[in-house]
Design an enzyme around this catalytic site. Structure first.
Site, PDB file in Angstrom:
ATOM      1  N   PRO A  43       0.429  -1.437  -0.030  1.00 12.33           N
ATOM      2  CA  PRO A  43       0.160   0.016  -0.150  1.00 12.33           C
ATOM      3  C   PRO A  43       0.463   1.143   0.424  1.00 12.33           C
ATOM      4  CG  PRO A  43      -0.045  -1.102   2.333  1.00 12.33           C
ATOM      5  CD  PRO A  43       1.048  -1.764   1.307  1.00 12.33           C
ATOM      6  N   TRP A  44       0.235   1.961   0.146  1.00 13.82           N
ATOM      7  CA  TRP A  44       1.247   4.208   0.053  1.00 13.82           C
ATOM      8  C   TRP A  44       1.799   4.354   1.420  1.00 13.82           C
ATOM      9  CZ3 TRP A  44      -1.391   6.984   3.384  1.00 13.82           C
ATOM     10  CH2 TRP A  44      -2.725   6.730   2.946  1.00 13.82           C
ATOM     11  N   LYS A  68       4.889  -4.888  -6.134  1.00 13.36           N
ATOM     12  CA  LYS A  68       3.746  -3.775  -7.026  1.00 13.36           C
ATOM     13  C   LYS A  68       3.994  -3.106  -5.988  1.00 13.36           C
ATOM     14  CE  LYS A  68      -0.201  -2.916  -7.468  1.00 13.36           C
ATOM     15  NZ  LYS A  68      -0.227  -1.320  -7.647  1.00 13.36           N
ATOM     16  N   PRO A  69       4.636  -2.418  -6.016  1.00 18.56           N
ATOM     17  CA  PRO A  69       3.983  -0.889  -4.968  1.00 18.56           C
ATOM     18  C   PRO A  69       2.765   0.124  -5.295  1.00 18.56           C
ATOM     19  CG  PRO A  69       6.035  -0.428  -6.719  1.00 18.56           C
ATOM     20  CD  PRO A  69       5.336  -1.815  -6.966  1.00 18.56           C
ATOM     21  N   GLY A 101      -3.338  -1.538  -9.061  1.00 22.55           N
ATOM     22  CA  GLY A 101      -4.429  -2.752  -8.473  1.00 22.55           C
ATOM     23  C   GLY A 101      -4.418  -3.924  -9.560  1.00 22.55           C
ATOM     24  N   GLY A 121      -2.415  -4.542   2.635  1.00 22.30           N
ATOM     25  CA  GLY A 121      -3.344  -2.989   2.093  1.00 22.30           C
ATOM     26  C   GLY A 121      -4.909  -3.316   2.555  1.00 22.30           C
ATOM     27  N   GLU A 143      -2.540  -8.825   5.001  1.00 21.45           N
ATOM     28  CA  GLU A 143      -1.868  -7.869   5.619  1.00 21.45           C
ATOM     29  C   GLU A 143      -3.066  -6.845   5.434  1.00 21.45           C
ATOM     30  OE1 GLU A 143      -0.217  -8.531   8.829  1.00 21.45           O
ATOM     31  OE2 GLU A 143       0.763  -9.763   8.227  1.00 21.45           O
ATOM     32  N   LEU A 144      -4.205  -6.499   6.266  1.00 20.89           N
ATOM     33  CA  LEU A 144      -5.306  -5.240   5.763  1.00 20.89           C
ATOM     34  C   LEU A 144      -5.176  -4.811   6.997  1.00 20.89           C
ATOM     35  CD1 LEU A 144      -8.125  -9.328   5.182  1.00 20.89           C
ATOM     36  CD2 LEU A 144      -6.360  -7.618   3.716  1.00 20.89           C
ATOM     37  N   CYS A 177      -1.780   1.129   9.786  1.00 21.55           N
ATOM     38  CA  CYS A 177      -2.723   0.291  10.168  1.00 21.55           C
ATOM     39  C   CYS A 177      -3.399   0.252  11.550  1.00 21.55           C
ATOM     40  CB  CYS A 177      -2.722  -0.679   9.273  1.00 21.55           C
ATOM     41  SG  CYS A 177      -0.706  -1.632  10.090  1.00 21.55           S
ATOM     42  N   GLN A 224      -8.125  10.821   0.531  1.00 20.86           N
ATOM     43  CA  GLN A 224      -8.073  10.311   1.692  1.00 20.86           C
ATOM     44  C   GLN A 224      -8.179  11.595   2.778  1.00 20.86           C
ATOM     45  OE1 GLN A 224      -7.562   7.823   2.264  1.00 20.86           O
ATOM     46  NE2 GLN A 224      -7.181   7.856   4.556  1.00 20.86           N
ATOM     47  N   GLU A 274     -12.490   1.843   9.523  1.00 22.82           N
ATOM     48  CA  GLU A 274     -10.851   2.442   9.472  1.00 22.82           C
ATOM     49  C   GLU A 274     -10.900   3.662   8.604  1.00 22.82           C
ATOM     50  OE1 GLU A 274      -8.133   0.484   6.973  1.00 22.82           O
ATOM     51  OE2 GLU A 274      -6.736   0.722   9.230  1.00 22.82           O
ATOM     52  N   PHE A 276      -8.324   5.644   8.635  1.00 21.48           N
ATOM     53  CA  PHE A 276      -7.566   6.027   8.663  1.00 21.48           C
ATOM     54  C   PHE A 276      -6.501   7.396   7.853  1.00 21.48           C
ATOM     55  CE2 PHE A 276      -3.784   4.259   5.337  1.00 21.48           C
ATOM     56  CZ  PHE A 276      -3.569   3.169   6.267  1.00 21.48           C
TER      57      PHE A 276
END
Ligand code: NAD
Length: 372
Positions: A43-44, A68-69, A101, A121, A143-144, A177, A224, A274, A276
């Protein structure tokens, strides 16, 4: 990298005694083999750290990788690959593909030569990846996200809990996260703790992170900024008490004011989703049982923190909370030697430490007949 490199010669097999084979003695042993080519989808937020968590462990296990960034943050992975080349890694061991993605990420998940997808992500993308991987029998680690509780008992060190909750809410603008975004606070302490947390939120120096003294920069992108503001408005509309911050107007840079809600209920969106972003939701509880029930009343289960001076209670609560990691009197004690990962919607599998390296191996058993 340094911590994980130590696992490279410690992923050992076992010898297993058996009853033999049709009356003949045997020797059975296992070896840990690399799982194969790994697709690492990142993820970013904290892109370099999360890439290296995956890379270090999978290299220790003997795997190769296609990273894969995130389409938002491809630069650090590309630079890392160049540095790996300069350091002498053979071509083909560490590869990077950039892109979206649903195109490049999906192609990686569907590729027949990729044995395992290690994904960090959102739950939405994780669900789709697991669906694809399920059909093709690929290994997955997911990993969420999280909505991690910080349980503050009235016998806690007030200052330590305040400092820990502030860090857990505002580190990296809340784009973490493990963010401790659900503050469960015992009733006798709730008003004083809420007021102190609001004061701490107001004291955060928000601005250009290149300026000396600035403690919090902008959130990562407009989407965001809009998302966090939407949740803040929702919290106000649903009747939570705004103690600090609030909806932020756009400026040059997507700055969000550190925001604290009190008198929230656990069924409000600001307590369930979430966000964020730098938004804390305070919920009051009366008893230990109620605190545990509230902590576990979440679709997520990534991390949790227990603040109390009573260590017996701390261990009891830590055992009862459904989460991958619990900090007692410390928020999110991440370390390269500790396993990391969630339960429920927070994901599947562990990264970090011995468990993280082991997760990139398959166990093979070899049996040899030993005639007399
Ligand atoms: P995201 O799911 O939108 O994207 C993550 C990565 O997956 C990106 O590289 C994206 O291009 C790719 N992707 C998206 N859809 C895909 C698909 N269908 N197939 C394959 N790849 C796909 O997440 P994000 O917005 O970049 O990151 C924020 C999320 O990450 C938050 O939910 C956060 O909690 C989570 N996160 C979790 C941890 C953890 O350790 N549990 C750590 C950091 C971030």
């Amino acid at each position: 990298m340094r911590a994980a490199s130590g696992w490279a010669n410690q992923l050992e097999g076992r010898t297993i005694p058996t009853g033999g084979y049709f009356g003949t003695k045997t020797l059975s042993y296992t070896v840990r083999e690399p799982v194969g080519v790994v697709g690492a989808i990142v993820p970013w937020n904290s892109p370099l750290m999360i890439t290296v968590w995956k890379l270090a462990a999978l290299l220790a296990a003997g795997c190769t990788v296609v990273i894969k960034p995130s389409e938002e943050t491809p630069q650090s992975a590309l630079l890392l690959a160049l540095l790996a080349q300069e350091a002498g890694f053979p071509d083909g061991v560490i590869n990077v593909v950039t892109g979206y993605g649903n195109e490049v990420g999906r192609a990686l998940c569907e590729h027949p030569d990729v044995a395992k997808i290690s994904f960090t992500g959102s739950p939405e993308a994780g669900r789709e990846i697991q669906r694809t991987a399920g059909v093709l029998f690929k290994r997955v680690a997911l990993e969420l996200g999280g909505k991690s509780p910080q349980i503050v008992f009235d016998d806690a060190s007030f200052d330590d809990a305040l400092r820990g909750c502030t860090l857990g809410l505002f580190a990296n603008q809340g784009q973490v996260c493990a963010a401790g975004s659900r503050i469960l606070v015992q009733r006798s302490l709730a008003e004083r703790f809420g007021a102190a947390l609001a004061e701490a939120a107001q004291a955060v120096n928000v601005g250009d992170p290149r300026e000396p003294g600035v403690q919090m920069g902008p959130v990562a992108k407009k989407a965001q900024f809009d998302r966090v503001n939407r949740y803040i408005q929702l919290g106000i509309d649903q009747g939570a008490t705004l103690l600090a911050g609030g909806v932020s107007a756009p400026k040059k840079g997507w700055f969000v004011r550190p925001t604290i809600f009190a008198n929230a209920r656990n069924d409000m969106e600001i307590a369930r989703d979430e966000i964020f972003g730098p938004v804390g939701t305070l919920i009051t509880f009366d008893s230990e049982d109620e605190a545990i029930a509230l902590a576990n009343d979440s679709s997520y289960g990534l991390a949790a923190t227990v603040w109390t001076r009573d260590l017996v209670k701390a261990h009891r609560v830590a055992a009862a909370v459904k989460a991958g990691a619990v900090g007692i009197n410390c928020w999110s004690p991440l370390d390269a030697n500790l396993p990391w990962g969630g339960v429920k919607t927070s994901g599947i599998g562990r990264e970090g430490g011995f468990s993280g390296a082991l997760a990139y191996t398959e166990e093979k058993v070899i049996t040899v007949l030993l005639p007399a």
